[in-house]
Design a protein around this motif. Structure first.
Motif, PDB file in Angstrom:
ATOM      1  N   ASN A 130      22.920   2.780   5.880  1.00  0.00           N
ATOM      2  CA  ASN A 130      22.740   1.618   6.769  1.00  0.00           C
ATOM      3  C   ASN A 130      21.255   1.354   6.999  1.00  0.00           C
ATOM      4  OD1 ASN A 130      25.705   1.080   7.986  1.00  0.00           O
ATOM      5  ND2 ASN A 130      25.386   3.289   7.807  1.00  0.00           N
ATOM      6  N   GLU A 185      22.486 -11.118  23.745  1.00  0.00           N
ATOM      7  CA  GLU A 185      21.827 -11.921  22.720  1.00  0.00           C
ATOM      8  C   GLU A 185      21.883 -13.410  23.092  1.00  0.00           C
ATOM      9  OE1 GLU A 185      20.094 -10.889  20.372  1.00  0.00           O
ATOM     10  OE2 GLU A 185      20.758  -8.871  19.788  1.00  0.00           O
ATOM     11  N   LEU A 209      19.836  -1.525   9.401  1.00  0.00           N
ATOM     12  CA  LEU A 209      20.266  -1.628  10.796  1.00  0.00           C
ATOM     13  C   LEU A 209      19.086  -1.691  11.767  1.00  0.00           C
ATOM     14  CD1 LEU A 209      22.483  -1.568  12.968  1.00  0.00           C
ATOM     15  CD2 LEU A 209      22.363   0.937  12.885  1.00  0.00           C
ATOM     16  N   LYS A 249      22.440  -5.434  26.380  1.00  0.00           N
ATOM     17  CA  LYS A 249      21.538  -6.488  25.917  1.00  0.00           C
ATOM     18  C   LYS A 249      22.372  -7.735  25.648  1.00  0.00           C
ATOM     19  CE  LYS A 249      19.700  -6.293  21.785  1.00  0.00           C
ATOM     20  NZ  LYS A 249      18.797  -5.952  20.639  1.00  0.00           N
ATOM     21  N   CYS A 264      16.822  -3.499  24.769  1.00  0.00           N
ATOM     22  CA  CYS A 264      17.962  -3.508  25.675  1.00  0.00           C
ATOM     23  C   CYS A 264      17.539  -2.922  27.026  1.00  0.00           C
ATOM     24  CB  CYS A 264      19.136  -2.718  25.097  1.00  0.00           C
ATOM     25  SG  CYS A 264      18.911  -0.937  25.155  1.00  0.00           S
ATOM     26  N   ASN A 282      16.794  -0.425  14.844  1.00  0.00           N
ATOM     27  CA  ASN A 282      17.166   0.160  16.130  1.00  0.00           C
ATOM     28  C   ASN A 282      18.020  -0.835  16.915  1.00  0.00           C
ATOM     29  OD1 ASN A 282      17.402   1.384  18.596  1.00  0.00           O
ATOM     30  ND2 ASN A 282      15.211   1.318  19.107  1.00  0.00           N
ATOM     31  N   PRO A 283      19.339  -0.616  16.999  1.00  0.00           N
ATOM     32  CA  PRO A 283      20.205  -1.584  17.689  1.00  0.00           C
ATOM     33  C   PRO A 283      19.956  -1.632  19.192  1.00  0.00           C
ATOM     34  CG  PRO A 283      21.452   0.386  17.137  1.00  0.00           C
ATOM     35  CD  PRO A 283      20.112   0.526  16.474  1.00  0.00           C
ATOM     36  N   PHE A 284      19.250  -0.636  19.734  1.00  0.00           N
ATOM     37  CA  PHE A 284      18.979  -0.594  21.173  1.00  0.00           C
ATOM     38  C   PHE A 284      17.606  -1.160  21.534  1.00  0.00           C
ATOM     39  CE2 PHE A 284      21.789   3.143  20.357  1.00  0.00           C
ATOM     40  CZ  PHE A 284      22.921   2.628  20.979  1.00  0.00           C
ATOM     41  N   GLU A 285      16.912  -1.702  20.544  1.00  0.00           N
ATOM     42  CA  GLU A 285      15.590  -2.271  20.819  1.00  0.00           C
ATOM     43  C   GLU A 285      15.708  -3.436  21.814  1.00  0.00           C
ATOM     44  OE1 GLU A 285      11.666  -3.778  18.298  1.00  0.00           O
ATOM     45  OE2 GLU A 285      13.586  -3.449  17.273  1.00  0.00           O
TER      46      GLU A 285
END
Length: 279
Positions: free
Chosen positions: A243, A277, A246, A275, A253, A248-251
Protein backbone atom coordinates in the motif's frame (compact mmCIF):
# COMPACT_ATOMS: atom_id res chain seq x y z
CA UNK A 1 41.93 -20.92 19.11
CA UNK A 2 40.05 -18.70 21.59
CA UNK A 3 37.20 -20.14 23.61
CA UNK A 4 33.82 -19.34 22.12
CA UNK A 5 30.80 -18.90 24.37
CA UNK A 6 27.34 -19.75 23.06
CA UNK A 7 25.58 -17.86 25.84
CA UNK A 8 26.36 -14.65 27.68
CA UNK A 9 28.18 -14.94 31.04
CA UNK A 10 25.45 -13.00 32.88
CA UNK A 11 21.68 -12.90 32.36
CA UNK A 12 20.47 -10.40 29.79
CA UNK A 13 16.97 -9.93 28.43
CA UNK A 14 16.97 -10.89 24.76
CA UNK A 15 20.41 -12.44 24.43
CA UNK A 16 20.57 -14.62 21.34
CA UNK A 17 21.85 -17.90 22.77
CA UNK A 18 19.01 -19.88 21.12
CA UNK A 19 20.04 -18.54 17.71
CA UNK A 20 23.79 -18.73 18.27
CA UNK A 21 24.44 -21.72 16.02
CA UNK A 22 22.23 -20.40 13.22
CA UNK A 23 23.96 -17.03 13.48
CA UNK A 24 27.31 -18.81 13.06
CA UNK A 25 26.05 -20.30 9.77
CA UNK A 26 25.07 -16.83 8.53
CA UNK A 27 28.55 -15.49 9.30
CA UNK A 28 30.09 -18.08 6.99
CA UNK A 29 29.05 -16.06 3.92
CA UNK A 30 31.30 -13.13 4.93
CA UNK A 31 35.09 -13.23 4.51
CA UNK A 32 37.38 -12.85 7.50
CA UNK A 33 38.38 -9.19 7.53
CA UNK A 34 34.83 -7.88 7.05
CA UNK A 35 33.85 -4.96 9.29
CA UNK A 36 30.98 -5.89 11.61
CA UNK A 37 29.09 -3.28 13.62
CA UNK A 38 26.84 -4.53 16.43
CA UNK A 39 24.49 -1.56 16.81
CA UNK A 40 22.53 -2.93 19.79
CA UNK A 41 25.31 -4.85 21.50
CA UNK A 42 23.33 -5.94 24.57
CA UNK A 43 25.15 -8.83 26.23
CA UNK A 44 27.87 -8.78 23.57
CA UNK A 45 27.10 -12.35 22.51
CA UNK A 46 26.74 -11.58 18.80
CA UNK A 47 29.95 -9.54 18.84
CA UNK A 48 31.79 -12.25 20.75
CA UNK A 49 30.71 -15.02 18.35
CA UNK A 50 31.59 -12.84 15.34
CA UNK A 51 35.10 -12.08 16.61
CA UNK A 52 35.64 -15.74 17.50
CA UNK A 53 34.74 -16.90 13.99
CA UNK A 54 36.30 -13.92 12.17
CA UNK A 55 39.50 -13.18 14.14
CA UNK A 56 40.86 -10.82 11.47
CA UNK A 57 37.65 -8.79 11.34
CA UNK A 58 37.08 -5.55 13.19
CA UNK A 59 34.00 -6.00 15.36
CA UNK A 60 32.40 -2.90 16.89
CA UNK A 61 30.40 -3.70 20.03
CA UNK A 62 28.02 -0.93 21.09
CA UNK A 63 27.74 -1.59 24.82
CA UNK A 64 25.02 0.98 25.41
CA UNK A 65 23.65 -0.99 28.40
CA UNK A 66 27.10 -1.16 30.07
CA UNK A 67 27.21 -4.94 30.19
CA UNK A 68 30.97 -4.83 30.68
CA UNK A 69 30.39 -2.97 33.96
CA UNK A 70 28.22 -5.83 35.17
CA UNK A 71 30.92 -8.32 34.19
CA UNK A 72 33.53 -6.31 36.07
CA UNK A 73 31.46 -6.80 39.24
CA UNK A 74 30.96 -10.57 38.88
CA UNK A 75 33.06 -11.35 42.02
CA UNK A 76 30.93 -8.93 44.05
CA UNK A 77 27.71 -10.36 42.60
CA UNK A 78 28.86 -13.91 43.33
CA UNK A 79 29.52 -13.01 46.96
CA UNK A 80 26.08 -11.45 47.36
CA UNK A 81 24.43 -14.53 45.84
CA UNK A 82 26.56 -16.81 48.03
CA UNK A 83 25.34 -15.00 51.14
CA UNK A 84 21.70 -15.28 50.01
CA UNK A 85 22.24 -18.95 49.14
CA UNK A 86 23.53 -19.58 52.64
CA UNK A 87 20.57 -17.75 54.19
CA UNK A 88 18.07 -19.88 52.25
CA UNK A 89 19.94 -23.15 52.76
CA UNK A 90 17.52 -26.06 52.70
CA UNK A 91 14.68 -24.12 54.30
CA UNK A 92 12.95 -23.37 51.00
CA UNK A 93 12.70 -25.95 48.17
CA UNK A 94 13.93 -24.98 44.72
CA UNK A 95 11.54 -22.73 42.77
CA UNK A 96 9.30 -22.20 45.80
CA UNK A 97 8.30 -18.87 47.39
CA UNK A 98 10.51 -17.28 50.03
CA UNK A 99 8.37 -15.72 52.75
CA UNK A 100 8.40 -13.98 56.10
CA UNK A 101 11.53 -13.21 58.10
CA UNK A 102 13.83 -14.85 55.55
CA UNK A 103 12.47 -12.61 52.80
CA UNK A 104 13.24 -9.53 54.93
CA UNK A 105 16.74 -10.78 55.74
CA UNK A 106 17.43 -11.11 52.02
CA UNK A 107 16.25 -7.58 51.33
CA UNK A 108 18.37 -6.31 54.23
CA UNK A 109 21.45 -8.01 52.75
CA UNK A 110 20.78 -6.46 49.33
CA UNK A 111 20.32 -3.01 50.87
CA UNK A 112 23.53 -3.45 52.83
CA UNK A 113 25.36 -4.27 49.60
CA UNK A 114 23.95 -1.25 47.82
CA UNK A 115 24.71 1.11 50.72
CA UNK A 116 28.26 -0.14 51.29
CA UNK A 117 29.45 -0.55 47.69
CA UNK A 118 27.04 1.64 45.73
CA UNK A 119 26.31 -1.14 43.26
CA UNK A 120 24.04 -4.17 42.92
CA UNK A 121 23.57 -6.10 39.67
CA UNK A 122 19.79 -6.24 39.95
CA UNK A 123 19.35 -8.03 36.61
CA UNK A 124 21.50 -10.97 37.71
CA UNK A 125 19.94 -10.87 41.16
CA UNK A 126 16.43 -10.91 39.67
CA UNK A 127 17.16 -14.11 37.80
CA UNK A 128 18.00 -15.80 41.11
CA UNK A 129 15.22 -14.62 43.42
CA UNK A 130 12.29 -13.55 41.22
CA UNK A 131 9.87 -15.55 39.10
CA UNK A 132 11.29 -16.63 35.75
CA UNK A 133 11.89 -13.75 33.29
CA UNK A 134 10.93 -11.06 35.81
CA UNK A 135 13.53 -8.34 36.22
CA UNK A 136 13.48 -5.43 38.65
CA UNK A 137 16.09 -2.72 39.02
CA UNK A 138 15.68 -1.72 42.67
CA UNK A 139 14.86 -3.15 46.08
CA UNK A 140 11.73 -1.00 46.09
CA UNK A 141 10.44 -2.68 42.93
CA UNK A 142 11.53 -6.13 44.10
CA UNK A 143 9.46 -5.72 47.26
CA UNK A 144 6.34 -5.66 45.07
CA UNK A 145 7.12 -9.17 43.83
CA UNK A 146 7.17 -12.62 45.39
CA UNK A 147 10.65 -13.99 45.99
CA UNK A 148 11.53 -17.48 44.74
CA UNK A 149 14.42 -19.79 45.45
CA UNK A 150 15.89 -19.86 41.96
CA UNK A 151 19.40 -19.22 43.26
CA UNK A 152 22.25 -20.68 41.24
CA UNK A 153 24.10 -23.45 43.02
CA UNK A 154 27.44 -21.98 41.93
CA UNK A 155 28.76 -18.52 41.12
CA UNK A 156 29.04 -17.02 37.66
CA UNK A 157 32.35 -17.56 35.81
CA UNK A 158 34.32 -14.34 35.30
CA UNK A 159 35.02 -15.03 31.57
CA UNK A 160 37.78 -12.41 31.34
CA UNK A 161 38.30 -13.28 27.65
CA UNK A 162 34.65 -12.83 26.64
CA UNK A 163 35.01 -9.29 25.21
CA UNK A 164 38.61 -9.77 24.10
CA UNK A 165 39.45 -8.23 20.72
CA UNK A 166 36.27 -6.17 20.39
CA UNK A 167 36.26 -2.44 19.78
CA UNK A 168 33.82 -1.17 22.39
CA UNK A 169 31.76 2.00 22.13
CA UNK A 170 28.79 3.17 24.16
CA UNK A 171 26.44 5.61 22.47
CA UNK A 172 23.14 5.92 20.60
CA UNK A 173 22.90 3.40 17.78
CA UNK A 174 22.27 6.18 15.24
CA UNK A 175 25.60 7.76 16.10
CA UNK A 176 27.36 4.42 15.65
CA UNK A 177 25.55 3.83 12.36
CA UNK A 178 26.50 7.25 10.97
CA UNK A 179 30.12 6.61 11.89
CA UNK A 180 30.38 3.44 9.80
CA UNK A 181 27.57 3.57 7.22
CA UNK A 182 29.77 4.72 4.33
CA UNK A 183 32.50 2.09 4.76
CA UNK A 184 32.34 -0.39 1.84
CA UNK A 185 31.35 -3.92 2.80
CA UNK A 186 30.27 -3.09 6.34
CA UNK A 187 27.80 -5.54 7.92
CA UNK A 188 25.42 -4.26 10.58
CA UNK A 189 24.21 -6.59 13.33
CA UNK A 190 20.79 -5.21 14.26
CA UNK A 191 19.13 -6.63 17.37
CA UNK A 192 16.93 -3.86 18.81
CA UNK A 193 14.59 -4.38 21.76
CA UNK A 194 11.56 -6.17 20.40
CA UNK A 195 8.29 -4.37 19.82
CA UNK A 196 5.53 -5.42 22.26
CA UNK A 197 7.99 -6.78 24.83
CA UNK A 198 9.17 -5.39 28.16
CA UNK A 199 12.13 -3.03 27.70
CA UNK A 200 12.34 -1.97 31.33
CA UNK A 201 15.87 -3.29 31.79
CA UNK A 202 17.30 -1.35 28.84
CA UNK A 203 18.91 2.07 29.21
CA UNK A 204 16.37 3.65 26.88
CA UNK A 205 12.67 4.24 26.29
CA UNK A 206 11.20 2.99 23.01
CA UNK A 207 7.96 3.74 21.21
CA UNK A 208 6.64 2.60 17.85
CA UNK A 209 8.48 5.32 15.92
CA UNK A 210 11.78 4.25 17.51
CA UNK A 211 11.30 0.66 16.35
CA UNK A 212 10.48 1.81 12.83
CA UNK A 213 13.43 4.22 12.75
CA UNK A 214 15.75 1.24 13.11
CA UNK A 215 14.65 0.02 9.68
CA UNK A 216 16.44 3.00 8.11
CA UNK A 217 19.80 1.36 8.82
CA UNK A 218 18.89 -1.68 6.72
CA UNK A 219 18.46 0.09 3.40
CA UNK A 220 21.46 -0.29 1.12
CA UNK A 221 23.58 -2.23 3.62
CA UNK A 222 24.40 -5.82 4.46
CA UNK A 223 22.78 -6.73 7.75
CA UNK A 224 21.69 -9.46 10.12
CA UNK A 225 18.41 -8.33 11.71
CA UNK A 226 16.61 -9.94 14.63
CA UNK A 227 12.94 -9.69 15.59
CA UNK A 228 10.15 -11.95 16.88
CA UNK A 229 6.59 -12.83 16.02
CA UNK A 230 5.43 -10.65 18.93
CA UNK A 231 6.45 -7.49 17.13
CA UNK A 232 4.51 -8.06 13.87
CA UNK A 233 7.15 -5.83 12.25
CA UNK A 234 7.45 -8.10 9.19
CA UNK A 235 3.69 -8.10 8.61
CA UNK A 236 3.63 -4.31 9.00
CA UNK A 237 6.40 -3.82 6.44
CA UNK A 238 4.75 -6.24 4.02
CA UNK A 239 1.47 -4.34 4.33
CA UNK A 240 3.18 -0.99 3.77
CA UNK A 241 4.93 -2.46 0.73
CA UNK A 242 1.57 -3.40 -0.76
CA UNK A 243 0.00 0.00 0.00
CA UNK A 244 2.78 2.37 -0.98
CA UNK A 245 0.44 5.18 -2.07
CA UNK A 246 -1.50 5.40 1.20
CA UNK A 247 0.75 7.89 2.99
CA UNK A 248 -0.34 8.88 6.47
CA UNK A 249 -4.16 8.59 6.70
CA UNK A 250 -4.10 10.42 10.05
CA UNK A 251 -2.33 13.51 8.70
CA UNK A 252 -4.12 16.73 9.77
CA UNK A 253 -6.69 14.88 11.85
CA UNK A 254 -7.72 15.81 15.40
CA UNK A 255 -6.81 13.52 18.29
CA UNK A 256 -8.69 13.17 21.58
CA UNK A 257 -7.11 11.17 24.41
CA UNK A 258 -8.51 9.62 27.58
CA UNK A 259 -6.35 8.08 30.31
CA UNK A 260 -7.89 4.84 31.58
CA UNK A 261 -6.82 2.95 34.72
CA UNK A 262 -7.36 -0.79 35.10
CA UNK A 263 -5.81 -1.06 38.58
CA UNK A 264 -3.27 0.70 40.80
CA UNK A 265 -0.28 -0.08 38.60
CA UNK A 266 -1.77 -0.56 35.14
CA UNK A 267 -3.15 2.09 32.82
CA UNK A 268 -3.49 2.85 29.14
CA UNK A 269 -4.54 5.69 26.87
CA UNK A 270 -7.63 5.47 24.68
CA UNK A 271 -7.50 7.60 21.55
CA UNK A 272 -10.10 8.91 19.13
CA UNK A 273 -8.94 10.47 15.86
CA UNK A 274 -11.23 12.29 13.44
CA UNK A 275 -11.05 14.35 10.29
CA UNK A 276 -13.85 15.72 8.11
CA UNK A 277 -12.92 15.87 4.46
CA UNK A 278 -14.26 18.73 2.34
CA UNK A 279 -17.51 17.80 0.62
Amino acid sequence: MRKMYLSAPLPFVGQKRMLAKEFMKVLEQYPDGTLFVDLFGGSGLLSHITKSLKPHSTVIYNDFDNYRFRMKHIPQTNQLLADIREMVGNSVPRHKIIKGELRERIFSRIEQEENSTGYVDFITLSSSILFSMKYKLSVQDMRKEALYNNIRKTGYPECTDYLEGLEIVSCDYKEVFNRYKDIPGVVFLVDPPYLSTDVGTYNMYWNMADYLDVLNVLKGHSYVYFTSNKSSILELCEWIGKNRDLGNPFENCTKVEFNAHMNYNSSYTDMMLYKKEAA
